[in-house]
Scaffold this motif. Structure first.
Motif, PDB file in Angstrom:
ATOM      1  N   PHE A   1       0.806  -1.223   0.000  1.00 43.49           N
ATOM      2  CA  PHE A   1       0.000   0.000   0.000  1.00 43.49           C
ATOM      3  C   PHE A   1       0.830   1.261   0.000  1.00 43.49           C
ATOM      4  O   PHE A   1       0.418   2.275  -0.558  1.00 43.49           O
TER       5      PHE A   1
ATOM      6  N   ILE B   1      -6.788   5.167  -1.829  1.00 41.23           N
ATOM      7  CA  ILE B   1      -6.979   3.883  -1.166  1.00 41.23           C
ATOM      8  C   ILE B   1      -8.475   3.668  -0.952  1.00 41.23           C
ATOM      9  O   ILE B   1      -9.211   4.632  -0.757  1.00 41.23           O
TER      10      ILE B   1
ATOM     11  N   VAL C   1      -8.287  -2.640  -0.039  1.00 42.67           N
ATOM     12  CA  VAL C   1      -7.433  -2.988   1.095  1.00 42.67           C
ATOM     13  C   VAL C   1      -7.715  -4.418   1.539  1.00 42.67           C
ATOM     14  O   VAL C   1      -6.820  -5.242   1.651  1.00 42.67           O
TER      15      VAL C   1
ATOM     16  N   LEU D   1      -5.377   1.307   8.766  1.00 42.77           N
ATOM     17  CA  LEU D   1      -5.562   1.188   7.316  1.00 42.77           C
ATOM     18  C   LEU D   1      -7.054   1.333   6.982  1.00 42.77           C
ATOM     19  O   LEU D   1      -7.433   2.048   6.043  1.00 42.77           O
TER      20      LEU D   1
ATOM     21  N   ALA E   1      -8.876   4.316   4.884  1.00 43.98           N
ATOM     22  CA  ALA E   1      -9.748   4.075   3.730  1.00 43.98           C
ATOM     23  C   ALA E   1     -11.110   4.762   3.938  1.00 43.98           C
ATOM     24  O   ALA E   1     -11.694   5.338   3.012  1.00 43.98           O
TER      25      ALA E   1
END
Length: 1229
Positions: A336, A346, A351, A664, A668
């Motif tokens: 990433f 993203i 993900v 993460l 997102a």
């Protein structure tokens, strides 16, 4: 031989329906039984016909024979690998389909997951079509989870069963081969090597089958994942894959290094176990010599080295595990980072699809694939070894003339020239008495029918009646591995009875009289050899001259040549002097290792001993019993600081681990908000689309990844360090406790049991426990992490979780009850396989002489089948449990999948899916940890043994004590244990300074107990004074170092000659050489390659018994003590060595008090006085000549039993001694 097992129950899996086969329902009845009570061998199911040892072995043997013929044609060595492939490829190939399905599903599942998350990203309440589609995807996720659960375990079950079949077939072949090994081949391979081949090496076949299919599935799966990732996130996926590809060789390198350390450790471990074996077998001697300290130092040195290697390999393991644990994090991070830096935004679906795909392929690439390569190479090496042992050469040579003659007649030694004709059936009694595990009756009948009258007659002739009455179950007493131990003399008589019971035409008896005392020897000779067998041809090898007169033909052999033959009178006329002929080193016909058999310190008195051994066969308390799980035992050996540090570290790791993923998802989500709202601000009249601050998000992401890594590695290394150190301290505590415990402990516990603690249990603590424990902790924390994440997203998921957890806890308890029993059965049914093999190898000649190969082969197959039954159950029960656990996880996934809101659905779901394999693995590891804790318990049990009196006390005797050597027994009672029989009763005696006293009495009269009381091997009641010092008041070392003993079985320890003579290094070289000169060993030692520094073979087997006895004498010469005790070596010391020992004692120890426990009367007939013991009491104590004047006395009768000639000679000697004494007496007046 008894049937190995009663009729087993039929195996329900053969008739189970397809549903029951898939979910293993047919094993339910067994769990029900196991929950109610302990499982016993009778509860196991019969082996399925296709798993039977004989059938599998014969099939493989057929293929092997075929391959051997083909190889001979093509002039190449036969390859076992080829044979195995030919034999098993078809059913195994079919299983590949399972693997394929499983791995395909693992790749498809993330795709469904991505589509599901996408629905939430584009969430539109009015779009019903999208909703139904989403439901479809959710169902897809759940279904694939379920199918995975089922196929995975079915695959594993069948693959492991294939492995089992290969192993069983190989063992059958190896055993068959072992039965036809020639003597020379046996000389090249030790029993240990062959047993090792069966116990360790062949087990590689069990493991290799698991991973083989991944060799082709792995690359395919990797390619598929790469394709899907490319579609999802484009070229950045290559960065992640690159990390994977780098990880693979790193893991393989770790594996290589690890096995390198492993082999170094193994060598050191062997070394330590060998030393331990010697310490335990020679413990009596070590205690009597007060040599505990040098041995303790020896073991500690080896152990220190071993631990340092174990520590290194544990660190490697820790790094390996940590890198495995962190791999997915690094991969996702790199992917990433590259993805964002390339200017892409993203999104949640991307993900999580990426994360899931990586985790699907990661296991295969980093774990299964390298394992497959590693196991395959290991197995290839093993199959080479097995193939080598399957094609052993047949050569032979032998150094023992008398036994060689018999072995030639038996056909064990090929003869070069000349003709050997044998008419009729042979039977044979070996010199090294051989019994196999089973009842005494089965040992004597050896496959023949039982005819009660004949059987009774044989028992009487072989002097076994009385022994049978003393043993707890008479002739149905079990001997061998799980039963009582027989003394050397009893073994010899059983061995003889076996030969006599067979109706053969020719009887070959290889020295059956040397292991028994004179009285029994005469009985055997008259009642058996010249009684029952009087009408049959018999060939008797013997050293005992008194029996020669009854022989029809005498053959005198010397160094392989016949020196003389004829009847007794003919030979006497021809002037051949027997005695001089027999002065040759008489250890000739001795196969190495016999002496130790027939006179272990345990073969003392039957009555005591069989009682002792019977109690010992009831196994030590904790040996097989159920145990409650003990966690804390292991950890009490760490301090609180370490413990709190560990706890803190574990918490940090898990937090960082979860936070990294959460960040993460959060990132997102933020990005998503931006995309939806598309905020545009106006700056200076220019429209600027708001973007996330990349540096901020990436920075925190990188920080969290770094933290996960650092904490992860620190935790792994610290945990391994702590656990290995704990193992170290437990070993030292156990060893010290063993050294300080009274000798009685070693009489009750067989050597094997004590060694087992040092080999198997300590091995568990060193290698298996730390690894399993760390693994368990990691997984446990991960599971908690998963549940926490799911709960934070969907708080009410905790409601269905509660019943799931309850069901799970019950299942685990339910499963463990049965599983522990199955595991116990597996290990108890495994040992007979090995003991049958090793006892067969020891009795090869006997088995072949009796033509019993086929029966032994069948018994071996029966034992194998018994082990297969338990192994089969072990496979099934563990799969039963795993299927049910994975089913529960699938339920959890389903609940999560159908009840989510858009927010962090991805995180919750992708976490829930990882639960699948992990959860059941974690639970199984927890069960493993619990099982291994039994090893910890057993070690802890041995750290708390009772210890004998202290080695040194406040009261030290004066340094030059004892200066005279006056020993006084004052009303001494002695028994080996508080509840044991009293073996010396109210004994009063005085041994004057410089007096030479012989101690005689029948077996069990208490001769050796007298010595034990003197050395305080158990504490005597009453008082024993030496030069006026009360022995019970001083330390044991102070007491024992001041008396020298020449033990009954001469024990040498592995190590240099110098260490054997002088372990404390107290003497100069000159002293040592002088001592060797005195006992006429100087020339022998000078011929050794490194003289004094030559390392002796295991327990000095490169010396003959006589020589070993002389080394013990040299030790006594060196010690220069005032008191010498000789526990006379019974058999196997030839007359010459005997004379030498007597002479040295007379010269060197003229100024000492000498007590001799005699078995041969000629050695003590010239003593100053003789003490006659009977049943623990003094029967008479006087000069030899005086004793011989009393025809009712025991001593007189003993002299008469030696035969007429000998008796006359003894009387003469006694007379001379008396006259000599009178003369001295007169001059003194």
């Amino acid at each position: 031989m008894e049937p190995v097992k009663k009729d087993a129950k039929t195996n329900p899996s053969a008739t189970a329906n397809i549903f029951s086969q898939v979910f293993f329902c047919w094993i339910n009845p067994l769990f029900r039984i196991g929950y109610k009570r302990r499982l016993e061998e009778d509860d196991m199911y019969k082996v399925l016909p296709e798993d039977g040892s004989e059938r599998l072995g014969e099939e493989l043997q057929r293929h092997w024979d075929h391959e051997v013929q083909k190889a001979a044609k093509d002039l190449r060595p036969p390859k076992l690998t080829k044979v195995l492939i030919k034999c098993y490829w078809k059913p195994y190939a079919v299983l590949g389909i399972f693997t394929l399905i499983e791995e395909v599903i693992k790749v498809i599942q993330p795709v469904f997951l991505g589509k599901l998350i996408q629905y939430f990203e584009k969430y539109d309440p009015d779009d019903m079509d999208a909703l139904y589609e989403a439901f479809g995807y959710a169902a897809g996720v759940c279904l694939s989870t379920l199918i995975l659960a089922v196929t995975h375990h079915l695959y594993f079950f069948h693959v492991l069963r294939t492995g089992m079949k290969m192993r069983v077939a190989m063992c059958h072949m190896i055993y068959k081969k072992a039965l036809c090994l020639s003597s020379a081949a046996m000389g090249k391979t030790t029993t240990g090597q062959i047993v090792n081949l069966l116990s360790n090496d062949v087990n590689k076949f069990d493991e290799v089958t698991i991973f083989l299919h991944f060799l082709w599935v792995g690359p395919l799966q990797a390619a598929a994942v790469l394709g899907l990732l490319w579609v999802e996130i484009g070229p950045s996926c290559l960065a992640g894959m690159a990390v994977l590809v780098i990880l693979m060789p790193t893991q393989t390198m770790f594996g290589r290094l690890f096995s390198k350390f492993r082999s170094k450790t193994a060598a050191l471990t062997d070394n330590r176990i060998r030393t331990m074996n010697e310490v335990v077998s020679g413990i009596r001697i070590i205690k009597m010599y007060a040599w505990e300290k040098p041995f303790s130092a020896l073991v500690n040195d080896v152990r220190r080295e071993e631990i340092s290697k174990i520590m290194s390999s544990s660190y490697l393991r820790g790094l390996n595990m940590a890198s495995f644990f962190a791999a997915s994090k690094i991969i996702v991070f790199i992917t990433f980072t590259v993805y964002v830096l390339l200017g892409n935004t993203i999104s949640a679906s991307r993900v999580f699809v990426a994360v899931s795909l990586y985790s699907a392929v990661r296991l295969t690439v980093t774990l299964f694939f390298p394992s497959a390569v590693e196991k395959l190479s290991e197995t290839l090496i093993t199959s080479e070894m097995v193939a080598f042992s399957n094609g052993c050469m047949f050569l032979s040579s032998s150094h023992f003339p008398q036994s060689s003659l018999l072995s030639t007649i038996l056909g064990e030694l090929p003869h070069d020239k000349g003709v050997l004709k044998v008419k009729g059936q042979l039977t044979y009694a070996s010199q090294q008495p051989w019994v196999f595990p089973g009842t005494i009756r089965s040992n004597i009948l050896f496959g023949k029918e039982l005819h009660p009258q004949k059987y009774e007659k044989v028992l009487r002739a072989c002097a076994l009646k009385r022994d049978m009455e003393l043993l707890p179950d008479g002739d149905l007493t079990l001997i061998g591995d799980r039963g009582a131990t027989l003394s050397g003399g009893q073994k010899a008589r059983v061995n003889l009875a076996r030969a006599v019971y067979q109706d053969a035409d020719i009887y070959l008896l290889d020295d059956p009289l040397s292991a028994v005392d004179a009285e029994v020897g005469r009985h055997l000779f008259e009642q058996c050899i010249c009684g029952i067998l009087k009408n049959k041809p018999r060939i008797l090898v013997t050293h005992q001259l008194q029996y020669l007169q009854s022989a029809d033909q005498i053959l005198v052999l010397k160094e392989g040549h016949m020196v003389a033959r004829g009847t007794y009178s003919e030979l006497q006329r021809s002037g051949v002097d027997f005695t001089s002929l027999l002065k040759r080193e008489e250890e000739g016909p001795q196969a190495p290792g016999v002496e130790t058999e027939s006179r272990s310190p345990r073969s003392r008195t039957l009555s005591q001993n069989s009682v002792v051994s019977h109690t010992s066969s009831i196994r030590s308390v904790k040996d097989g019993t159920e145990q409650l799980p003990v966690g804390p035992a292991h950890f009490q050996s760490f301090d609180t600081v370490t413990r709190s540090l560990l706890t803190y570290l574990c918490f940090c790791v898990q937090a960082a681990y979860v936070l990294q993923d959460w960040w993460l998802a959060y990132w997102a989500g933020e990005q998503e908000k931006l995309n939806v709202n598309g905020t545009v601000t106006v700056q200076n009249g220019v429209n600027v689309t708001e973007e996330l601050n990349l540096d901020f998000y990436l920075g925190i992401y990188a920080g969290l990844t770094g933290a996960t890594l650092i904490f992860g590695f620190a935790r792994s290394l610290l945990m391994f360090n702590v656990l290995v150190k704990a193992a170290q301290s437990l070993h030292n505590r156990m060893f010290n406790s063993i050294l300080r415990t009274p000798v009685r402990f070693f009489d009750i516990n067989p050597i094997g049991r004590v060694l087992n603690r040092f080999s198997k249990d300590i091995g568990q603590l060193d290698a298996a426990l730390p690894w399993t424990f760390v693994d368990f902790i990691q997984i446990f924390l991960q599971i908690i992490g998963v549940i926490a994440v799911a709960a934070s997203v969907i708080p009410w998921i905790l409601i269905p979780l509660v019943p799931l957890v309850i069901v799970f806890l019950f299942l685990r308890r339910y499963f463990l009850q049965t599983s522990r029993d199955v595991k116990r059965l597996e290990s108890t049914t495994r040992s007979p396989v090995f003991s049958h093999l090793s006892s067969s190898l020891q009795g090869l000649w006997t088995i072949r002489a009796f033509r019993a190969e086929e029966r032994f082969q069948n018994t071996f197959d029966a034992y194998q089948d018994l082990h297969s039954e338990s192994w089969f159950l072990f496979l099934v029960t563990s799969r039963w449990f795993a299927v049910r656990l994975d089913g529960m996880c699938a339920v959890f996934v389903t609940i999560t999948a159908f009840e989510v809101e858009a927010g962090s659905v991805g995180l919750a779901l992708s976490y829930a899916v990882t639960l699948m394999g992990m959860f059941q693995w974690g639970v199984r590891q927890s069960a493993e940890v619990e099982n291994m804790m039994t090893s910890v318990e057993r070690v802890v049990e041995y750290t708390e043994l009772e210890s004998e009196a202290p080695w040194e006390t406040q009261k030290r005797p004066p340094p030059e004590w004892p200066s005279q050597g006056l020993i006084t027994f004052d009303r001494v009672n002695f028994s080996y244990s508080s509840d044991g029989p009293v073996v010396l009763k109210d004994m009063k005696a005085m041994f004057r300074p410089k007096e030479k006293v012989g101690i005689v009495g029948r077996t069990g009269a208490g001769k050796s107990s007298l010595v034990s009381a003197l050395f305080r091997l158990a504490e005597p009641e009453g008082r024993i004074y030496i030069d006026g010092v009360l022995t019970s008041e001083i330390g044991l070392h102070d007491l024992r170092q001041k008396m020298s003993i020449i033990p009954q079985d001469p024990v040498l320890f592995t190590g240099t000659m110098r260490k054997n003579l002088d372990p404390f290094s107290q003497h100069s070289d000159e002293d040592l050489w002088n001592a060797l000169q005195e006992v006429q060993l100087k020339s022998v030692v000078e011929e050794l390659p490194n003289k004094m520094e030559t390392v002796l073979a295991e327990s000095g087997s490169n010396f003959s018994v006589g020589q070993r006895q002389l080394v013990c004498l040299a030790r006594a010469v060196l010690r220069k003590n005032r008191i010498l005790i000789i526990d006379e070596a019974t058999a196997n010391v030839d007359p010459r060595t005997d004379e030498l020992i007597q002479k040295t004692i007379r010269d060197k120890f003229r100024e000492c008090t000498v007590l001799t426990i005699a078995h041969r009367l000629n050695t003590i007939i010239d003593s100053d006085r003789i003490l006659v013991l009977d049943a623990g009491q003094i029967h008479a104590y006087d000069e030899p000549y005086t004793l011989l004047q009393n025809p009712d006395g025991i001593f007189f009768k003993m002299v008469q039993q030696t035969g007429r000639q000998e008796a006359v000679a003894l009387l003469q000697s006694a007379k001379q001694v008396r006259n000599g004494n009178l003369v001295i007496f007169e001059t003194a007046l």
